[in-house]
Design an enzyme around this catalytic site. Sequence first.
Site, PDB file in Angstrom:
ATOM      1  N   ALA A   1       0.834  -1.205   0.000  1.00  0.00           N
ATOM      2  CA  ALA A   1       0.000   0.000   0.000  1.00  0.00           C
ATOM      3  C   ALA A   1       0.873   1.261   0.000  1.00  0.00           C
ATOM      4  O   ALA A   1       1.986   1.262   0.557  1.00  0.00           O
ATOM      5  CB  ALA A   1      -0.915   0.003   1.222  1.00  0.00           C
ATOM      6  N   HIS A   2       0.363   2.294  -0.621  1.00  0.00           N
ATOM      7  CA  HIS A   2       0.992   3.625  -0.642  1.00  0.00           C
ATOM      8  C   HIS A   2       2.373   3.604  -1.293  1.00  0.00           C
ATOM      9  O   HIS A   2       3.233   4.413  -0.944  1.00  0.00           O
ATOM     10  CB  HIS A   2       1.074   4.214   0.771  1.00  0.00           C
ATOM     11  CG  HIS A   2      -0.215   4.141   1.524  1.00  0.00           C
ATOM     12  ND1 HIS A   2      -1.340   4.856   1.153  1.00  0.00           N
ATOM     13  CD2 HIS A   2      -0.573   3.375   2.585  1.00  0.00           C
ATOM     14  CE1 HIS A   2      -2.329   4.552   1.982  1.00  0.00           C
ATOM     15  NE2 HIS A   2      -1.896   3.660   2.853  1.00  0.00           N
ATOM     16  N   ARG A   3       2.606   2.635  -2.191  1.00  0.00           N
ATOM     17  CA  ARG A   3       3.890   2.480  -2.900  1.00  0.00           C
ATOM     18  C   ARG A   3       5.049   2.209  -1.950  1.00  0.00           C
ATOM     19  O   ARG A   3       6.214   2.508  -2.235  1.00  0.00           O
ATOM     20  CB  ARG A   3       4.175   3.694  -3.789  1.00  0.00           C
ATOM     21  CG  ARG A   3       3.064   3.900  -4.835  1.00  0.00           C
ATOM     22  CD  ARG A   3       3.433   4.848  -5.936  1.00  0.00           C
ATOM     23  NE  ARG A   3       4.660   4.536  -6.631  1.00  0.00           N
ATOM     24  CZ  ARG A   3       4.812   3.596  -7.573  1.00  0.00           C
ATOM     25  NH1 ARG A   3       3.800   2.821  -7.906  1.00  0.00           N
ATOM     26  NH2 ARG A   3       5.964   3.434  -8.167  1.00  0.00           N
ATOM     27  N   LEU A   4       4.742   1.623  -0.797  1.00  0.00           N
ATOM     28  CA  LEU A   4       5.781   1.240   0.171  1.00  0.00           C
ATOM     29  C   LEU A   4       6.169  -0.216  -0.084  1.00  0.00           C
ATOM     30  O   LEU A   4       6.108  -1.074   0.798  1.00  0.00           O
ATOM     31  CB  LEU A   4       5.267   1.439   1.602  1.00  0.00           C
ATOM     32  CG  LEU A   4       4.799   2.859   1.927  1.00  0.00           C
ATOM     33  CD1 LEU A   4       4.216   2.926   3.337  1.00  0.00           C
ATOM     34  CD2 LEU A   4       5.944   3.849   1.757  1.00  0.00           C
ATOM     35  N   HIS A   5       6.559  -0.505  -1.316  1.00  0.00           N
ATOM     36  CA  HIS A   5       6.796  -1.858  -1.780  1.00  0.00           C
ATOM     37  C   HIS A   5       7.960  -2.530  -1.050  1.00  0.00           C
ATOM     38  O   HIS A   5       8.831  -1.858  -0.497  1.00  0.00           O
ATOM     39  CB  HIS A   5       7.084  -1.866  -3.284  1.00  0.00           C
ATOM     40  CG  HIS A   5       6.113  -1.076  -4.078  1.00  0.00           C
ATOM     41  ND1 HIS A   5       4.753  -1.246  -3.988  1.00  0.00           N
ATOM     42  CD2 HIS A   5       6.308  -0.085  -4.993  1.00  0.00           C
ATOM     43  CE1 HIS A   5       4.143  -0.424  -4.817  1.00  0.00           C
ATOM     44  NE2 HIS A   5       5.069   0.313  -5.423  1.00  0.00           N
TER      45      HIS A   5
END
Length: 192
Positions: free
Chosen positions: A169-173
Amino acid sequence: MVDDPHALFETWMAEARLSEPNDPNAMALATADRSGQPSVRMVLLKGHDERGFVFYTNLDSRKGGELAGNPHAGLLFHWKSLRRQVRIEGPVGPVSEEEADAYFATRSRDSQLGAWASDQSRPLDTRATFETRYDELRARFEGQNVPRPPRWSGFRVVPVRIEFWNDRAHRLHERRLFTRADDGWSEGLLYP
């Protein structure tokens, strides 16, 4: 947590086989010619083990020529349904004649004949030319096994880097990078 990239890849591939609607073994293959001009296309993974990742092609195709002149490649598996991808980089070498023969024998007869009929990546004047060539080969091999064409074989990408990417989520890959070391693999994380 799995610390062997080949075992982790097999786990992810097994999950992709269950979730992907088509061709979970589809991968983008990136090559470059001798001058460094890149090229990428989709191919199918036909085998993998500790030695590397295998695909097959016409050796006279563009990819075959590029790999002959610059035997390094990148692979990318993107499993959209799982929100995952795997990137693999390394040198490329030919599979053995025995491996190529064994795999060719598993292909459908139509695919075998197509391998004979196609001058892959070369200009084609009309579709009818290819279909006529295919029909001629079908007649030529009627009642016989179709042998592997001499210009058709496989390549193995021997990984030196394997990156596993998990969407978050939220590009917190999450990005796990395995790098080949003398005695196995070293592992680290990359910023998303």
